[in-house]
Design a protein around this motif. Structure first.
Motif, mmCIF file in Angstrom:
data_model
loop_
_atom_site.group_PDB
_atom_site.id
_atom_site.type_symbol
_atom_site.label_atom_id
_atom_site.label_comp_id
_atom_site.label_asym_id
_atom_site.label_seq_id
_atom_site.Cartn_x
_atom_site.Cartn_y
_atom_site.Cartn_z
ATOM 1 N N SER A 21 0.841 -1.190 0.000
ATOM 2 C CA SER A 21 0.000 0.000 0.000
ATOM 3 C C SER A 21 0.868 1.228 0.000
ATOM 4 C CB SER A 21 -0.889 0.001 1.244
ATOM 5 O OG SER A 21 -0.092 -0.022 2.408
ATOM 6 N N PRO A 22 0.422 2.309 -0.602
ATOM 7 C CA PRO A 22 1.241 3.512 -0.636
ATOM 8 C C PRO A 22 1.468 4.043 0.760
ATOM 9 C CG PRO A 22 -0.965 3.960 -1.469
ATOM 10 C CD PRO A 22 -0.863 2.489 -1.296
ATOM 11 N N GLY A 23 2.693 4.580 0.996
ATOM 12 C CA GLY A 23 3.042 5.137 2.303
ATOM 13 C C GLY A 23 2.663 6.594 2.383
ATOM 14 N N PRO A 24 2.977 7.239 3.485
ATOM 15 C CA PRO A 24 2.616 8.642 3.678
ATOM 16 C C PRO A 24 3.385 9.551 2.741
ATOM 17 C CG PRO A 24 4.068 7.887 5.416
ATOM 18 C CD PRO A 24 3.721 6.690 4.604
ATOM 19 N N ALA A 25 2.745 10.597 2.264
ATOM 20 C CA ALA A 25 3.437 11.572 1.433
ATOM 21 C C ALA A 25 4.414 12.328 2.300
ATOM 22 C CB ALA A 25 2.432 12.540 0.803
ATOM 23 N N SER A 26 5.669 12.488 1.835
ATOM 24 C CA SER A 26 6.661 13.118 2.689
ATOM 25 C C SER A 26 7.700 13.920 1.950
ATOM 26 C CB SER A 26 7.362 12.040 3.521
ATOM 27 O OG SER A 26 7.900 11.056 2.686
ATOM 28 N N ASP A 93 6.749 7.768 -2.248
ATOM 29 C CA ASP A 93 7.076 9.106 -1.761
ATOM 30 C C ASP A 93 8.283 9.676 -2.498
ATOM 31 O OD1 ASP A 93 5.042 9.051 0.157
ATOM 32 O OD2 ASP A 93 6.362 8.234 1.697
ATOM 33 N N LEU A 94 9.244 8.815 -2.787
ATOM 34 C CA LEU A 94 10.480 9.269 -3.420
ATOM 35 C C LEU A 94 10.321 9.521 -4.911
ATOM 36 C CD1 LEU A 94 12.966 6.772 -1.700
ATOM 37 C CD2 LEU A 94 12.373 9.096 -0.970
ATOM 38 N N LEU A 95 9.484 8.712 -5.579
ATOM 39 C CA LEU A 95 9.419 8.754 -7.036
ATOM 40 C C LEU A 95 8.085 9.233 -7.598
ATOM 41 C CD1 LEU A 95 11.212 5.382 -7.945
ATOM 42 C CD2 LEU A 95 12.185 7.687 -7.885
ATOM 43 N N LEU A 99 6.588 15.980 -11.316
ATOM 44 C CA LEU A 99 7.555 16.909 -11.903
ATOM 45 C C LEU A 99 8.889 16.241 -12.238
ATOM 46 C CD1 LEU A 99 7.035 20.180 -9.813
ATOM 47 C CD2 LEU A 99 6.235 19.664 -12.127
ATOM 48 N N ILE A 100 9.073 14.985 -11.866
ATOM 49 C CA ILE A 100 10.334 14.304 -12.194
ATOM 50 C C ILE A 100 10.439 14.132 -13.706
ATOM 51 C CG2 ILE A 100 11.627 12.148 -11.987
ATOM 52 C CD1 ILE A 100 10.450 11.821 -9.191
ATOM 53 N N ILE A 176 19.293 9.554 -8.463
ATOM 54 C CA ILE A 176 19.545 10.958 -8.792
ATOM 55 C C ILE A 176 18.387 11.422 -9.663
ATOM 56 C CG2 ILE A 176 21.068 12.592 -9.965
ATOM 57 C CD1 ILE A 176 23.424 10.862 -9.161
ATOM 58 N N LEU A 177 17.668 12.420 -9.175
ATOM 59 C CA LEU A 177 16.453 12.886 -9.840
ATOM 60 C C LEU A 177 16.625 14.303 -10.357
ATOM 61 C CD1 LEU A 177 13.860 11.720 -7.132
ATOM 62 C CD2 LEU A 177 14.672 10.435 -9.122
ATOM 63 N N PHE A 178 16.099 14.550 -11.561
ATOM 64 C CA PHE A 178 16.015 15.899 -12.124
ATOM 65 C C PHE A 178 14.539 16.209 -12.336
ATOM 66 C CE2 PHE A 178 20.147 14.229 -13.408
ATOM 67 C CZ PHE A 178 20.993 15.256 -13.032
ATOM 68 N N ARG A 179 14.145 17.447 -12.026
ATOM 69 C CA ARG A 179 12.735 17.836 -12.105
ATOM 70 C C ARG A 179 12.525 18.977 -13.084
ATOM 71 N NH1 ARG A 179 13.236 16.383 -6.510
ATOM 72 N NH2 ARG A 179 11.706 14.766 -5.964
ATOM 73 N N HIS A 180 11.282 19.093 -13.518
ATOM 74 C CA HIS A 180 10.912 20.139 -14.473
ATOM 75 C C HIS A 180 10.987 21.543 -13.862
ATOM 76 C CE1 HIS A 180 9.717 17.554 -17.786
ATOM 77 N NE2 HIS A 180 8.996 16.807 -16.956
ATOM 78 N N ASP A 181 11.034 21.640 -12.522
ATOM 79 C CA ASP A 181 11.127 22.958 -11.899
ATOM 80 C C ASP A 181 12.578 23.390 -11.688
ATOM 81 O OD1 ASP A 181 11.880 21.232 -9.924
ATOM 82 O OD2 ASP A 181 10.453 21.934 -8.418
#
Length: 560
Positions: A21-26, A93-95, A99-100, A176-181
């Motif tokens: 199940s999905p965990g808490p948004a963090s 929560d991580l992925l 915006l990723i 390693i994540l890059f976002r649109h913002d």
């Protein structure tokens, strides 16, 4: 020691995995240290209030103390109650941020479908996903399976890490994540990218804060102070460039990441890169393996007096018939100090027994991710010199005995994870003030391949595997020499009076008149620790266990 490739296991009963199940948004809360001079105010949820509340009212000065949540966060456990998952983080929560735009995933084991399933469902087909693995043999079944899985996604690209050492593995665990913002993020953790590790096994995560674009592209400052963002950036880019030694694995990504500002990052990168590396004193050189840890700890402030280092891992390699490497290389590097007059710390090693695996949430199935061997004569000798320092993962084992020591001065502490078998790897130094001098979260287990051997008269570190971790200590996290770090249990945020229970029981709790910043460190195991009792042995995944686990299953391995 790296986890070996998945092998065929025979269980007497079915052991299927269900969708978590999905965990808490963090993602809205950064767990890297706050920007300089930014106050942090503690807050507790109903689920954690009991664990965090002091036993008696704290003075006003303590109520106003700057409180900093743990830089390491546990991952959510599917079959534990909500209280045990307080402040925990899930893979979604991580992925799950829509915006990723691009993700680089470094790991040992990969399930491409599992990974892709945790991106936002509306944008996952648009994310550029790069997977870095270490399966360099073209006929390797793990490589063939990975290529087959990746072929189902047009936006997934595979990259094979440079593997110069025959017995090494690509064991690092990082996103390693890059976002649109125009922000980036670095996430270093302990879980393989498979459902098993993110479901009912204890793992942990370190997240950088969102990294904005820098005004000027910079490779970082190799000679910057240890623990600073500039030094972290320089060492991380040095680590990533090592992948490109023989061919272009991630060169464009390294160039892209260099454009981001790491100022808000606090901590020191401790990583391993395969090869023979000179052990130099030049501050501009990034060190690897045991040499990296030894060098870093020379700059970490310590409390004077006695201390102990608790090493908690999920794998122990064959180290030799004597404890020469363990004591002179690994433990010696972990004993390094800026206070040369301090006595050498004591050592404990937490590793589960068959009884603990049998009673874990997934029973024997958890044991496939936890490894050591005691079959050969040399391995039996290794067991004998490790036995005095071996401690249980869960401190409720009938055969265990109180281990004593500085960590036990904190009294009874329940982390809530004793039934979630450990895949996490932590190295924590406790001091005589019931505080923590430093802590390392890493992919590196106890093995020569991970930490390296001391070669050429200890002038070189010979490393076989890729590993990565983050070292933290209170002063660098709080930007204050008066800061203290204390263990937290069931919550990431420390109580304002440090450790009121230990203090009221006369067990050396943090002085109540201390008003400096207080940093929490989420401890995954229960205290006090229990040593192995007479005749107890560590869990061995290649052994056969006929005693049923709590689900009625037995365990045997074959084809190993």
């Amino acid at each position: 020691m790296a986890e070996p490739p998945a092998k065929r296991r025979r269980l007497s009963g079915a052991a299927g995995e269900s969708t978590r199940s999905p965990g808490p948004a963090s993602l809205t809360r950064s767990i890297s240290p706050p920007a300089r001079r930014r106050a942090a105010v503690a807050a507790t949820t109903p689920a954690t209030a009991a664990a965090a509340a002091p036993l008696s009212p704290a003075p006003l000065s303590l109520q106003q103390r700057k409180l900093i949540p743990s830089p390491f966060r546990l991952t959510t456990i599917r079959d534990l109650p909500d209280a045990a998952n307080a402040d925990a983080v899930s893979l979604h929560d991580l992925l799950g941020d829509p915006l990723i735009s691009e993700c680089w995933e470094f790991n040992y084991l990969h399930d491409v479908g599992f990974l892709m399933g945790h991106f936002d469902e509306d944008t996952r087909s648009l994310v550029k996903v790069h997977i870095v693995h270490g399966f360099w043999k073209r006929e390797d079944p793990s490589r063939l399976m990975l290529h087959e899985e990746a072929s189902q996604y047009k936006n997934v690209t595979l990259h094979t890490a440079y593997m110069p050492e025959m017995f090494g593995t690509h064991h690092s665990k990082m996103l390693i994540l890059f976002r649109h913002d125009d922000t980036a993020q670095v996430i270093i953790h302990t879980a393989n990218m498979i459902a098993k590790d993110w479901t009912n096994m204890t793992n942990a995560v370190w997240q950088s804060p969102p990294l904005p674009l820098a005004k000027d592209s910079s490779p970082g400052q190799p000679d910057a102070p240890l623990g600073s963002g500039a030094k972290f950036k320089a060492d991380l880019l040095s680590y990533l460039r090592a992948y490109n030694t023989k061919r272009d694995v991630c060169k464009p990504m390294v160039e892209q990441l260099a454009k981001y500002d790491f100022f808000a990052v606090r901590g020191s990168l401790v990583a391993s890169v395969p090869g023979r590396h000179a052990v130099e004193d030049d501050p501009s050189v990034t060190r690897w393996g045991w040499a990296a840890m030894k060098h870093a700890l020379r700059s970490v402030p310590l409390e004077s007096g006695e201390s102990e280092v608790v090493v908690q891992v999920s794998s122990i390699a064959t180290l030799g018939g004597t404890d020469a490497w363990l004591q002179r290389t690994l433990f010696a590097s972990l004993s390094s100090s800026s206070h040369k007059q301090n006595p050498r710390p004591g050592f404990k090693v937490i590793f589960p027994t068959p009884d603990e695996i049998r009673r874990s949430l997934d029973g024997y199935a958890s044991g496939g991710s936890i490894h050591t061997k005691i079959q050969s004569a040399q391995q039996q000798k290794q067991l004998e010199y490790l036995r005095p320092v071996f401690c249980h993962w869960a401190n409720d084992t009938p055969g265990g005995v109180d281990a004593g020591g500085l960590s036990s001065q904190l009294g009874a502490r329940d982390a809530g994870h004793k039934r979630a078998a450990p895949h996490i790897k932590t190295y924590i130094r406790y001091n005589s003030s019931s505080c923590i001098d430093w802590a390392l979260l890493t992919s590196a287990n106890i093995s020569k391949q991970a930490w390296g051997e001391a070669a050429n008269g200890a002038r070189e570190a010979r490393v076989s595997s890729w590993e990565i971790g983050v070292l933290v200590w209170p002063e660098v996290l709080a930007d204050d020499k008066e800061a203290k770090m204390v263990g937290t249990f069931g919550t990431d945020t420390p109580p304002a009076d440090g450790d009121a229970k230990a203090d009221t029981e006369g067990k050396g709790g943090l002085a109540r008149d201390t008003s400096g910043p207080l940093v929490g460190l989420r401890i995954p195991y229960n205290l006090p620790l229990q040593r192995y009792g007479p005749g107890e042995k560590p869990w061995v995944a290649t052994a056969e266990y006929k005693e049923p686990d709590w689900m009625g299953q037995t365990w045997s391995s074959w084809g190993t």
